[in-house]
Design an enzyme around this catalytic site. Structure first.
Site, mmCIF file in Angstrom:
data_model
loop_
_atom_site.group_PDB
_atom_site.id
_atom_site.type_symbol
_atom_site.label_atom_id
_atom_site.label_comp_id
_atom_site.label_asym_id
_atom_site.label_seq_id
_atom_site.Cartn_x
_atom_site.Cartn_y
_atom_site.Cartn_z
ATOM 1 N N CYS A 216 0.850 -1.184 0.000
ATOM 2 C CA CYS A 216 0.000 0.000 0.000
ATOM 3 C C CYS A 216 0.888 1.238 0.000
ATOM 4 C CB CYS A 216 -0.898 -0.003 1.233
ATOM 5 S SG CYS A 216 0.011 -0.027 2.780
ATOM 6 N N ARG A 250 -6.058 3.110 1.036
ATOM 7 C CA ARG A 250 -4.875 2.255 1.069
ATOM 8 C C ARG A 250 -5.305 0.820 0.894
ATOM 9 N NH1 ARG A 250 -1.270 3.855 6.138
ATOM 10 N NH2 ARG A 250 0.256 2.782 4.863
ATOM 11 N N GLN A 259 -8.237 6.211 5.766
ATOM 12 C CA GLN A 259 -7.899 6.852 7.021
ATOM 13 C C GLN A 259 -7.999 8.368 6.857
ATOM 14 O OE1 GLN A 259 -3.995 5.301 7.713
ATOM 15 N NE2 GLN A 259 -2.981 6.832 6.443
ATOM 16 N N ASP A 261 -6.381 11.065 6.726
ATOM 17 C CA ASP A 261 -4.994 11.466 6.516
ATOM 18 C C ASP A 261 -4.895 12.985 6.416
ATOM 19 O OD1 ASP A 261 -2.411 10.653 6.346
ATOM 20 O OD2 ASP A 261 -2.413 10.329 4.186
ATOM 21 N N HIS A 263 -1.659 16.402 6.643
ATOM 22 C CA HIS A 263 -0.230 16.685 6.664
ATOM 23 C C HIS A 263 0.012 18.103 7.130
ATOM 24 C CE1 HIS A 263 -1.117 13.568 3.745
ATOM 25 N NE2 HIS A 263 0.006 13.021 4.146
ATOM 26 N N LYS A 343 8.071 6.898 12.783
ATOM 27 C CA LYS A 343 6.683 7.190 13.127
ATOM 28 C C LYS A 343 6.342 6.710 14.530
ATOM 29 C CE LYS A 343 4.772 2.979 10.991
ATOM 30 N NZ LYS A 343 3.777 2.436 10.050
ATOM 31 N N HIS A 389 3.123 13.713 8.865
ATOM 32 C CA HIS A 389 1.984 12.942 8.368
ATOM 33 C C HIS A 389 1.214 12.468 9.593
ATOM 34 C CE1 HIS A 389 4.103 12.059 4.376
ATOM 35 N NE2 HIS A 389 5.067 12.509 5.162
#
Length: 402
Positions: A216, A250, A259, A261, A263, A343, A389
């Site tokens: 993904c 994804r 999700q 998402d 940024h 992350k 992110h």
């Protein structure tokens, strides 16, 4: 099987040279074992273990006798399987089972399976008339009116929380869609094995099983939108800019998810404050949904990644410093970072004690430079920003059938 355990037959360990086991298993009709053993490098020892009428080959020591295995096991189901996963080879019968140190632990495991079946989202979606699944959209959710209403309630709640926190998310929605070939401005020289791309014109076609099993995209949504923002020169007082509440689609093996998402472009000095604000918001939202016990994992550099070791050293140091400044404890998840940066993984525990990784915060020094993103700093010069992110909820892929 239970009779073998009751007989308590001894398991004799013998170390054979690599050339001996394969002819032996051929001779007794165990052709599959012979094929597998024939591929073992000559320098590795092999250990056939006779137990009564049964003989197998292992690479490590086993129990001294069959009686030591105990009776806390259960056969679960059977299924057909091709030898070594190759459809051109013989189809065999695979038997699934589970074994535990004692009967109590086995019973607890079987109870958890029953409870998981009762809570299966596919069953609940059908019985409560919330959504259904169908072959025309493998891995996608087709919402019914009641389910779509629930989805929108959650979405509206998220917008209100993001607006109140003055964090990216409350300024409009971006539709989830796959990344097309031709978004190479965003991809740059990133490892292609990490990117899921579809050919133009196939966006609405059925997703084949082999596509679902492909990696993904650990990429922002959508690539050209980030390119547009990155191309705009921003003065330092405007950082971090507000970003839209996005939906990044994804693909995982056997499923498709979406999700929330978003940024954040910021300066290196703003990483800690932005990370603290995000963690506080995320944990507050999880508490509203009834998840007070949230584990945090720090995922560092993976084997295949982009960027220099110096950049990764800085990114890992800054992200660790941020989570420590937030007063949060964490464990290390070695090698599980995104290919562009380390992350934080936020892990929730459900009613059955199962752990699920949900939200993430990723620190990225690589993508902004690839995108050509700059801002005008206090010194009047152009500088490359840092990108965070972030995702809080993993949502179902939605088809607005209402």
């Amino acid at each position: 099987m239970r009779d073998i355990v009751r007989r308590d037959e001894p398991i004799n360990r013998e170390v054979w040279i690599a050339t001996r086991p394969s002819p032996f298993f051929d001779r007794i009709g165990e052709c599959y074992k012979a094929e597998y053993i024939g591929e073992i490098p000559p320098e590795q020892e092999d250990q056939p273990l006779p137990a009564g009428q049964f003989c197998r080959s292992v690479r490590r020591a086993a129990s001294p006798s069959t009686g030591r295995l105990g009776q806390a096991f259960k056969l679960m189901n059977v299924a057909g399987a091709y030898w070594r996963g190759d459809p051109n080879k013989a189809q065999l019968q695979r038997v699934y089972g589970t074994a535990w140190p004692n009967q109590k632990e086995l019973d607890q495991y079987l109870f958890r399976l029953e409870e998981a079946e009762r809570r299966d989202h596919r069953r609940l979606g059908r019985e409560l008339d919330l959504f259904h699944l169908q072959e025309e959209g493998v891995g996608s959710i087709f919402w019914h009116p009641k389910g779509w209403k629930l989805f929108r309630i959650i979405e509206d709640y998220m917008r209100r929380r993001l607006d109140a926190a003055r964090l990216p998310g409350g300024q409009g929605a971006a539709a989830a869609r796959p990344l097309a070939l031709g978004d190479d401005r965003a991809l740059g020289e990133f490892p292609r094995e990490h990117v899921h791309c579809r050919e133009p014109g196939r966006e609405n076609s059925r997703v084949e099983a082999d596509e679902l099993s492909r990696p993904c995209p650990d990429l922002p949504q959508p690539a050209e939108e980030l390119s547009r923002i990155a191309a705009a020169a921003r003065r330092i007082r405007q950082l971090p800019p507000q970003r839209a509440f996005g939906c990044a689609a994804r693909h995982h093996a056997g499923a498709r998810l979406t999700q929330d998402d978003a940024h954040i472009f910021c300066t290196a000095d703003q990483v800690t404050s932005e990370a603290i604000a995000f963690c506080e918001l995320l944990l507050s939202i999880y508490r509203d949904f009834g998840f007070a016990d949230v584990a945090i994992k720090f995922a560092d550099r993976p084997p295949h990644r982009t960027g220099s070791d110096e950049v990764w050293d800085r990114a890992e140091h800054d992200l660790k410093a941020a989570v420590e400044a937030a007063g949060l404890s964490y464990t290390v998840n070695p090698g599980e970072g995104a290919f562009y940066g380390p992350k934080l993984e936020f892990v929730l525990r459900d009613a059955l004690g199962r752990d699920w990784q949900c939200g993430t915060l990723q620190l990225d020094f690589n993508m902004p430079e690839r995108l050509g993103a700059t801002y005008v700093g206090e010194d009047g010069g152009r500088h490359v920003p840092v990108m965070l992110h972030r995702a809080i909820l993993v949502l179902s892929s939605a088809s607005s059938a209402s």
